[in-house]
Design a protein around this motif. Structure first.
Motif, PDB file in Angstrom:
ATOM      1  N   LEU A 646       0.824  -1.214   0.000  1.00 31.25           N
ATOM      2  CA  LEU A 646       0.000   0.000   0.000  1.00 31.25           C
ATOM      3  C   LEU A 646       0.857   1.263   0.000  1.00 31.25           C
ATOM      4  CD1 LEU A 646      -2.783  -1.093   2.528  1.00 31.25           C
ATOM      5  CD2 LEU A 646      -2.973  -0.909   0.050  1.00 31.25           C
ATOM      6  N   GLU A 647       2.016   1.197   0.628  1.00 29.74           N
ATOM      7  CA  GLU A 647       2.877   2.374   0.712  1.00 29.74           C
ATOM      8  C   GLU A 647       3.863   2.451  -0.447  1.00 29.74           C
ATOM      9  OE1 GLU A 647       4.703   2.189   4.545  1.00 29.74           O
ATOM     10  OE2 GLU A 647       2.793   2.039   5.621  1.00 29.74           O
ATOM     11  N   MET A 648       3.828   1.502  -1.353  1.00 32.31           N
ATOM     12  CA  MET A 648       4.791   1.437  -2.453  1.00 32.31           C
ATOM     13  C   MET A 648       4.636   2.657  -3.368  1.00 32.31           C
ATOM     14  SD  MET A 648       5.211  -1.603  -5.273  1.00 32.31           S
ATOM     15  CE  MET A 648       3.520  -1.363  -5.807  1.00 32.31           C
ATOM     16  N   ARG A 649       5.770   3.224  -3.781  1.00 32.59           N
ATOM     17  CA  ARG A 649       5.766   4.390  -4.658  1.00 32.59           C
ATOM     18  C   ARG A 649       6.682   4.175  -5.860  1.00 32.59           C
ATOM     19  NH1 ARG A 649       2.014   5.134  -2.465  1.00 32.59           N
ATOM     20  NH2 ARG A 649       1.206   6.870  -1.231  1.00 32.59           N
ATOM     21  N   VAL A 650       6.652   3.001  -6.472  1.00 29.65           N
ATOM     22  CA  VAL A 650       7.480   2.723  -7.647  1.00 29.65           C
ATOM     23  C   VAL A 650       6.722   3.198  -8.879  1.00 29.65           C
ATOM     24  CG1 VAL A 650       8.660   0.947  -8.978  1.00 29.65           C
ATOM     25  CG2 VAL A 650       8.443   0.712  -6.486  1.00 29.65           C
ATOM     26  N   LEU A 676      -4.456   1.513  10.447  1.00 30.42           N
ATOM     27  CA  LEU A 676      -5.280   2.260   9.501  1.00 30.42           C
ATOM     28  C   LEU A 676      -5.669   3.641  10.020  1.00 30.42           C
ATOM     29  CD1 LEU A 676      -7.597  -0.611   8.161  1.00 30.42           C
ATOM     30  CD2 LEU A 676      -5.898   0.649   6.840  1.00 30.42           C
ATOM     31  N   THR A 677      -5.870   3.743  11.328  1.00 30.26           N
ATOM     32  CA  THR A 677      -6.344   5.022  11.870  1.00 30.26           C
ATOM     33  C   THR A 677      -5.214   5.945  12.319  1.00 30.26           C
ATOM     34  OG1 THR A 677      -6.598   3.962  14.037  1.00 30.26           O
ATOM     35  CG2 THR A 677      -8.547   4.062  12.611  1.00 30.26           C
ATOM     36  N   MET A 678      -4.074   5.382  12.736  1.00 28.95           N
ATOM     37  CA  MET A 678      -3.034   6.218  13.335  1.00 28.95           C
ATOM     38  C   MET A 678      -1.715   6.215  12.569  1.00 28.95           C
ATOM     39  SD  MET A 678      -4.693   7.298  16.027  1.00 28.95           S
ATOM     40  CE  MET A 678      -3.386   7.989  17.029  1.00 28.95           C
ATOM     41  N   GLN A 679      -1.338   5.079  11.962  1.00 31.01           N
ATOM     42  CA  GLN A 679       0.013   4.954  11.422  1.00 31.01           C
ATOM     43  C   GLN A 679       0.096   5.099   9.912  1.00 31.01           C
ATOM     44  OE1 GLN A 679       1.681   1.265  12.866  1.00 31.01           O
ATOM     45  NE2 GLN A 679       0.850   1.568  14.928  1.00 31.01           N
ATOM     46  N   LEU A 684      -0.712   8.638   1.526  1.00 33.11           N
ATOM     47  CA  LEU A 684      -1.350   7.408   1.067  1.00 33.11           C
ATOM     48  C   LEU A 684      -2.866   7.517   1.201  1.00 33.11           C
ATOM     49  CD1 LEU A 684      -1.132   4.500   0.073  1.00 33.11           C
ATOM     50  CD2 LEU A 684      -0.807   3.782   2.445  1.00 33.11           C
ATOM     51  N   VAL A 685      -3.325   8.118   2.285  1.00 27.71           N
ATOM     52  CA  VAL A 685      -4.772   8.295   2.479  1.00 27.71           C
ATOM     53  C   VAL A 685      -5.345   9.204   1.403  1.00 27.71           C
ATOM     54  CG1 VAL A 685      -6.541   9.163   4.075  1.00 27.71           C
ATOM     55  CG2 VAL A 685      -4.563   7.915   4.952  1.00 27.71           C
ATOM     56  N   GLN A 686      -4.599  10.199   1.001  1.00 23.80           N
ATOM     57  CA  GLN A 686      -5.088  11.177   0.026  1.00 23.80           C
ATOM     58  C   GLN A 686      -5.074  10.646  -1.401  1.00 23.80           C
ATOM     59  OE1 GLN A 686      -2.438  14.415   0.885  1.00 23.80           O
ATOM     60  NE2 GLN A 686      -3.705  15.225   2.550  1.00 23.80           N
ATOM     61  N   THR A 687      -4.234   9.649  -1.667  1.00 21.51           N
ATOM     62  CA  THR A 687      -4.091   9.180  -3.046  1.00 21.51           C
ATOM     63  C   THR A 687      -4.728   7.826  -3.301  1.00 21.51           C
ATOM     64  OG1 THR A 687      -1.927   8.237  -2.504  1.00 21.51           O
ATOM     65  CG2 THR A 687      -1.964  10.477  -3.410  1.00 21.51           C
ATOM     66  N   ASN A 688      -4.888   7.001  -2.266  1.00 23.41           N
ATOM     67  CA  ASN A 688      -5.437   5.664  -2.457  1.00 23.41           C
ATOM     68  C   ASN A 688      -6.861   5.605  -1.907  1.00 23.41           C
ATOM     69  OD1 ASN A 688      -6.064   2.837  -2.302  1.00 23.41           O
ATOM     70  ND2 ASN A 688      -3.866   2.398  -2.351  1.00 23.41           N
TER      71      ASN A 688
END
Length: 995
Positions: A646-650, A676-679, A684-688
């Protein structure tokens, strides 16, 4: 002065200058007609609809002093109205074509009957008994007009009529249309009964060798005068419009021909009469010219009649007619001379005189005869079909499906005949280039569609093929065929070149391809591909099975690999791995993916990351189907890999949407709410969109035990889902090829990129998460304005109770989603009583009462050890009990209704008593009395049966009252225990009935 001018002058001079001693209505009607249509220098024809208006006014029934409906009176007003209608028709020269197009059958029948009446034809007289030669010219003409119309109406009624699409239903209009339809049918019935008489009248008219006269406005005015003022000219000689004898014969012959042609469908001999009349009509038109006729004849229709009669009545003495292709084909079909039939079609391919519809109708008739058991016609059908197909090719039409079906098994004889037809259908010396290109394209496509090399050589070596295609085109065709299959190796050498590849090589290739399709061993797949590529380098072996499917986002990258062997191997390993994953064969899927990962690591970092992503999804599926079923948490490294994905940016890595869905669902299912709520990183929240939705779901579930004021995230989740469910113009399809249940809409919240896949919710398995999203959709379903029966759900109170813009929500899709979600949830846990209640409410809202009772009872059973314990009050609420009561009532189980009324916190005696009064009950009735614990209801039953005289049932009710545990003096604990015991037995009996 012309005759028409004289008519107008006479009519004007006869018109009174002052109103007569009648009503103003009558005077103004006559005044309007004469002023508007007869006093102009070049008057337009009066509108035919005036006839309708005049006759409707004249035929209105009257009402006497006793309010009784009387027939229309024969007064001066009505006579003037009828006269005006006749004048309009006279102004149109009694042209039946014009009158029939504008007037209905009842109106025209009334008009012509008025003409007969004013022409002094005695009412009730049979026209066939009257000698036309002895009658005045206008009277004879009136009889002819009526009988011609009768014949024409019968013929016209036999034609199919396209139904007019009705507008909005209006009762008065529909009644009027129905009355007119019935009246028309009655008139047609009478006309058909008198058809034989009408034909005799018209046949007699053909023997008249004198001119006749038809009424004009002037003669009608003379007839309307007082008897003493008529000078006799209307009775004897030249009053009216003259119609020559030849014109009368022409029109009568045409009408008789039409009725004879119609009757010929049941009597072939009558077609001879029709033919004679039509050809006589044709001669008269040729002699006098159509422009001289007062009554027009549709010459195109006449030509069609003549042609049809020539086909149906062809005879040896009519050489000119026999020479037409139609009559020849008809003769061949009747005599069974199919060899000549094929010859006619073959010759017509050059002249192209036969219409394509006629060619198809002959072929259909041949097919019908062949299907009736005449096997000899199969070859004839093929030959006629080939002739039609070549004709279609030359005229630029598409090839018919019948040709493709007949050519599924080509043979040398079929190819020979096809080439003969092609050769005889085109004159290469005079044919245009466009025609040659069409024929060449047909032969080229034919070669490409054949598998038998000998048949291909027959076409490619034919003289026509060589002349139509240049050397370069033939070489290009050979190259195309070589690429199409490794079993074909054509060149410009003689026949022996077709066998350059030995038969054993073709067999080996086929066997290897079969093994390639079946094998799931990656190393065996690689070995087979190496062998195949060693035999031929022209084939793309990843295309040999249509079951091998790879998502488009991956296919574009894989097909870009330049090396053919590597491309085939990567594609097939990927496709087989995805297929094994879909059928839950995770062991073979892991082997295939591992081999593919090892292969692509050597040359493509992009494909390497793709395979790592697919292996992550495979590991998620493997855990969910294995250790996850028993509740075992996934290993920490799998959770870390999910977070890493989920955090991948390739950049430039093709991604499948389903992987992101499953990763977020995986974290929610294993309660990774803290992450999901804190870390989770903010970018990632804004784009996925899936991470954002997962965060809102996790936060909402985390806050559920808290106070209502702390549920801000519930409102945010509500707004997101409402926007997801907003109406758009179309469904969108993702890269995975799946269409979502919810329609798509661009989001302003940033949660949506371009589309939404509702399948994300069907990956959730955590009960709290499922309950939360299910209650959200239930609430969204309930806020609808037109909803009648709300659906209950757990935690439903946390959601807002209204939507600002109700019209923007696709409630139909929401309803479908609720049904699908609850069905999916019950596959996760079939014993969740809250989900069972939702399912029952859905069936109740859709009037499926038996199914609703099943799930209401099942919900109570799962939370009470099959009713051995008390059903919790938050399961069987008053609303649930009332719905169960309504279900039983609508199923006519009235005794069950009375018993369930006791389950309410306050016993509903009114409903119970009303149900017990019903005598038509579909349940066990008095055998249920042992389940009643309320003494008041039992006392009412005793009274009811006594009143009805039902002694046996009264005794059963008295026995139930007499049980000591129901004594009102007992302690409350005893009474409750008695009620609980009866509840248990009753619900268990109901469960056995509905489960």
């Amino acid at each position: 002065m012309s005759a028409e001018a004289a008519d107008r002058e006479a009519a004007t001079s006869s018109r009174p200058c002052t109103p007569p001693q009648t009503s103003w209505f009558e005077f103004l009607l006559e005044e309007a007609l004469l002023e508007q249509h007869l006093q102009k220098p070049s008057p337009d024809p009066p509108p035919v609809q005036l006839i309708v208006q005049f006759l409707e006014q004249a035929s209105k029934p009257s009402v006497n002093e006793q309010n009784q409906v009387q027939p229309p009176p024969d007064n001066k007003r009505n006579r003037i109205l009828k006269l005006l209608a006749l004048k309009v028709a006279a102004h149109l020269k009694w042209d039946l074509d014009v009158l029939e197009k504008s007037l209905s059958v009842p109106v025209l029948n009334m008009l012509l009957n008025e003409l007969l009446c004013i022409s002094k034809v005695p009412p009730g007289t049979k026209h066939v008994d009257v000698d036309l030669a002895s009658l005045p010219p206008t009277t004879a003409m009136a009889i002819l007009l009526y009988n011609r119309w009768a014949i024409r109406t019968i013929v016209q009624s036999s034609f199919p009529v396209k139904q007019v699409k009705p507008g909005p239903p209006q009762l008065n209009v529909m009644n009027q249309m129905q009355q007119e339809k019935e009246l028309t049918e009655n008139i047609l019935k009478v006309l058909k009964e008198q058809a034989a008489d009408s034909i005799l009248v018209l046949e007699g008219a053909l023997k008249l060798n004198k001119d006749l006269y038809v009424h004009t406005i002037r003669t009608l005015d003379l007839l309307a005068m007082e008897p003493g003022m008529v000078n006799g000219e209307t009775e004897s000689s030249t009053a009216g419009l003259k119609i020559s004898a030849e014109e009368i014969q022409c029109q009568v012959c045409y009408d008789l021909g039409a009725i004879y042609f119609q009757q010929g469908s049941t009597n072939a001999a009558v077609h001879e009469n029709a033919k004679e009349k039509f050809f006589k009509t044709k001669e008269l038109i040729a002699k006098n010219g159509s422009s001289s006729l007062h009554f027009t004849i549709d010459e195109e229709r006449l030509a069609g009649y003549c042609q049809a009669c020539g086909v149906l009545t062809s005879s040896s003495d009519d050489a000119s007619q026999q020479a037409t292709p139609y009559s020849q084909i008809h003769s061949c079909m009747k005599s069974g001379n199919y060899q000549d039939l094929v010859k006619i079609f073959l010759e017509d391919n050059l002249t192209l005189s036969l219409p394509v519809q006629f060619r198809q109708s002959v072929l259909r008739e041949l097919f019908q005869k062949a299907q009736q058991g005449n096997d000899a016609l199969d070859e004839v059908c093929f030959k006629v079909c080939v002739c039609n197909t070549v004709c279609d090719i030359l005229q630029g039409r598409t090839i018919d499906i019948q040709f493709c079906q007949l050519f599924l098994k080509p043979s040398k004889e079929k190819i020979d005949f096809l080439l003969e037809v092609c050769s005889r259908s085109i004159n290469l010396e005079n044919a245009s280039e466009a025609l040659k290109r069409k024929m060449a394209a047909f032969l080229k496509n034919l070669c490409l569609g054949l598998e038998d090399l000998q048949l291909v050589f027959m076409i490619s070596s034919h003289e026509l093929f060589i002349k139509l295609l240049k050397d370069d085109e033939r070489k290009l065709l050979i190259d195309q065929m070589r690429k199409r299959s490794p079993r074909i190796n054509l060149c410009t050498k003689p026949v022996t070149s077709f066998y350059d590849i030995p038969a054993s090589a073709s067999v080996n290739i086929g066997q290897l391809e079969h093994q390639l399709i079946l094998s799931v061993d990656p190393w065996r797949i690689r070995q087979i591909l190496i062998e195949l590529h060693g035999m031929t380098s022209e084939r793309q072996f990843w295309t040999i099975s249509n079951k091998w499917e790879v998502p488009n986002v991956y296919g574009n990258v894989i097909l870009g690999i330049k090396d053919n062997l590597t491309r085939d191997l990567v594609y097939i390993l990927m496709a087989k791995g995805l297929h094994c994953c879909a059928i839950k064969d995770f062991v073979h899927a892991k082997q295939l993916f591992a081999a593919c990962l090892e292969l692509v690591t050597e040359f493509s970092p992009k494909l390497r990351q793709v395979m790592l992503n697919e292996m992550l999804l495979l590991d998620i599926y493997t855990h969910e189907a294995g250790a996850g079923v028993s509740g075992e948490r996934p290993p920490s490294d799998l959770i870390s890999r999910v977070r890493g994905y989920l955090e991948m940016r390739v950049p430039d890595i093709p991604l499948r949407q389903v992987i992101a869905e499953e990763c977020v669902a995986f974290l929610l299912n294993w309660r990774e709410n803290e992450y999901l709520t804190m870390q989770v990183p903010l970018p990632l929240v804004q784009t996925n969109p899936y991470v954002k939705l997962g965060q809102l779901l996790a936060a909402t579930c985390k806050e559920l035990p808290g106070p209502k004021e702390s549920r801000r995230t519930a409102k945010d989740l509500w707004e997101v889902v409402v926007q997801i469910c907003s109406v758009s113009s179309q469904h969108k399809r993702g890269n995975d090829g799946r269409v979502s249940l919810i329609k798509h809409r661009e989001s302003t919240l940033g949660i949506m990129y371009s589309s939404w896949e509702c399948y994300f919710f069907f990956s959730l398995q955590e009960p709290l998460v499922l309950t939360t999203i299910l209650s959200l959709f239930v609430k969204l379903h309930n806020v609808r304005e037109d909803i009648v029966n709300d659906i209950a759900a757990e935690h439903i109170s946390i959601w807002p109770s209204s939507i600002p813009n109700l019209q923007s929500v696709d409630f139909e899709a929401v309803a479908v989603t609720v049904k699908e979600l609850v069905s999916y949830a019950l596959t996760i846990n079939a014993n969740n009583h809250f989900w069972l209640i939702i399912q029952a409410d859905i069936y109740f809202a859709t009037n499926q009462y038996s199914a609703a009772l099943h799930y209401y009872l099942q919900a109570g059973a799962v939370c009470s050890d099959f009713f051995n314990k008390m059903v919790p009050p938050d399961v069987y609420t008053d609303q649930v009990i009332k719905r169960m009561i309504k279900c039983c009532s609508l199923l006519n189980c009235h005794t069950q209704v009375a018993i369930l009324c006791q389950f309410l916190r306050e016993v509903d005696y009114k409903t119970a008593f009303k149900a017990l009064q019903e005598q038509n009950s579909h349940d066990a009735m008095d055998s249920y009395y042992e389940y009643i614990w309320d003494v008041t209801i039992l006392e009412y039953l005793t009274y009811l049966h006594h009143k009805r005289g039902e002694t046996d049932k009264r005794q059963i009710a008295i026995k139930a009252i007499g049980q000591t545990e129901l004594n009102a003096s007992n302690p409350e604990e005893v009474l409750q225990l008695a009620a609980q015991r009866r509840k248990k037995k009753f619900l268990q009996a109901m469960a056995k009935l509905y489960f």
